[in-house]
Scaffold this active site. Structure first.
Site: not given
Ligand code: SAM
Ligand code: SF4
Ligand code: DTB
Length: 340
Positions: A186, A55, A264, A58, A95, A126, A51
């Site tokens: 959500c 973030c 949740r 992530c 989901c 979802c 991606c």
């Molecule tokens: N890429 C899309 C987005 O960011 O909207 C969808 C997938 S993203 C992994 C979905 C959510 O997972 C993120 O917004 C974040 O809140 C949560 N998330 C991701 N990595 C995480 C982590 N290491 N610990 C807790 N929550 C996490």
């Molecule tokens: Fe990409 Fe992870 Fe951010 Fe979702 S949370 S936009 S998968 S980097």
């Protein structure tokens, strides 16, 4: 439902003695939901890694050094097989997440087919695919998508310290497109990213003052992943790890400010004691992710959850969840028997 909460009011909730806070949250919870039922949702990563977003939490970001391999969008058939397993294990909602900044228009036909297929199996659907245009939200609505997950993640002030490749305002834009298309929202975020209590107040405030509360509010505890900015930060400064009682307070604040939403208890349960999870359920959490995997990280697993439910005397929610749109719980949760 009130959408005019002030930060001061929310800060005052966080400041309550924990006995008072949990009592109030539990009281509101049972006015709108059955306190003994927990919704089970299963996650599947339908497109993992690679991606472009940065973030800081992530594992799937190209900016992280987490070892997660990038994959293509899964085959529709494989997704449906996975959904069937989740349904047979008692899951109510399926989901599906994709590690995209946004879906490309050429991805949409496969996504639409997946939504239709999972729905036809009798599960709620979802998806979380990143930012959507109004047109893409419309396509998903037409396919019958029930929910779209798009987290605001943290307070508006803190957002830029966690993610620099998109803005908080862009997040709100997508939420509006989802709402306007008629898909249920959500939206939640992550606690334990080294933020202050004021940030947690700001995070709950941003959700509780949306024009309409999200139907589902996922509260994730950061899963610290090696190779991510925040995972490494926590490994270096263990004192930054969130206090579990503060996490419970955040759940209670979500329940008190958004009484009808499903709250949740999302990522991070694996590292939580049964007692902390029990406090979260008392504080108003009424939904979890089941199965042994989240998107890339491990989850508690069905056996562990069955044992937890047996210990706590809780049961999986069955059938449709309460119809909040109709103005409250439709399954008798405020009946004298339950309320007494
Ligand atoms: N890429 C899309 C987005 O960011 O909207 C969808 C997938 S993203 C992994 C979905 C959510 O997972 C993120 O917004 C974040 O809140 C949560 N998330 C991701 N990595 C995480 C982590 N290491 N610990 C807790 N929550 C996490
Ligand atoms: Fe990409 Fe992870 Fe951010 Fe979702 S949370 S936009 S998968 S980097
Ligand atoms: C949400 O708020 N939490 C889920 C879901 N929405 C998509 C994702 C949790 C991801 C945890 C880290 C991982 O598995 O990589």
């Amino acid at each position: 439902m009130r959408t005019d909460w002030t930060r001061e009011e929310i800060a005052a909730l966080f400041d309550l003695p924990v006995t008072e806070l949990l009592f109030r949250a539990a009281e509101i919870h049972r006015q709108h939901h059955r306190p003994d039922e927990i919704q089970l949702c299963t996650l599947l990563s339908i497109k993992t890694g690679g991606c472009p977003e940065d973030c800081g939490y992530c594992a799937q970001s190209v900016h992280a050094d987490s070892g997660v391999k990038a994959t293509r969008l899964m085959d529709v058939r494989e997704v449906l097989q996975s959904a069937a397993r989740a349904r047979d294990a008692g899951s109510q909602r399926f989901c599906m997440g994709a590690a995209w900044r946004n879906p490309k228009d050429r991805d949409m036909p496969a996504i639409v087919e997946i939504v239709k297929g999972v729905r036809a199996m009798g599960m709620e659907t979802c998806m979380t695919l990143g930012m959507l245009t109004p047109g893409q939200a419309g396509q998903l609505a037409e396919a019958g998508l029930d929910y779209y997950n798009h987290n605001i993640d943290t307070s508006p002030e803190r957002y830029g310290e966690v993610i620099t490749t998109r803005s908080f305002a862009e997040r709100l834009d997508t939420l509006e497109h989802v709402r306007s298309a008629g898909i249920a929202v959500c939206s939640g975020g992550i606690v334990g990213m080294g933020e202050s209590r004021a940030d947690r107040v700001g995070f709950i405030h941003a959700l509780a003052t949306l024009p309409r509360h999200p139907e589902s509010v996922p509260i994730n505890a950061l899963v610290p992943i090696k190779g991510t900015v925040l995972g490494d930060m926590l490994a270096d400064t263990p004192l930054a790890k969130i206090d579990e009682i503060e996490f419970v307070r955040t759940v209670a604040a979500a329940r008190l400010t958004m009484p009808q939403s499903m709250v949740r208890l999302s990522a991070g349960r694996e590292a939580m004691s049964a007692s902390t999870q029990a406090l979260c359920f008392l504080a108003g959490a009424n939904s979890i992710f089941t199965g042994d995997k989240l998107l890339t990280a491990a989850n508690a697993g069905d056996d562990a959850d069955a044992a937890l439910f047996a210990r706590l005397g809780l049961k999986p929610m069955e059938g449709e969840e309460p119809l909040r749109a109709a103005g409250g719980c439709s399954s008798g949760c405020a009946s004298p028997a339950m309320a007494g």
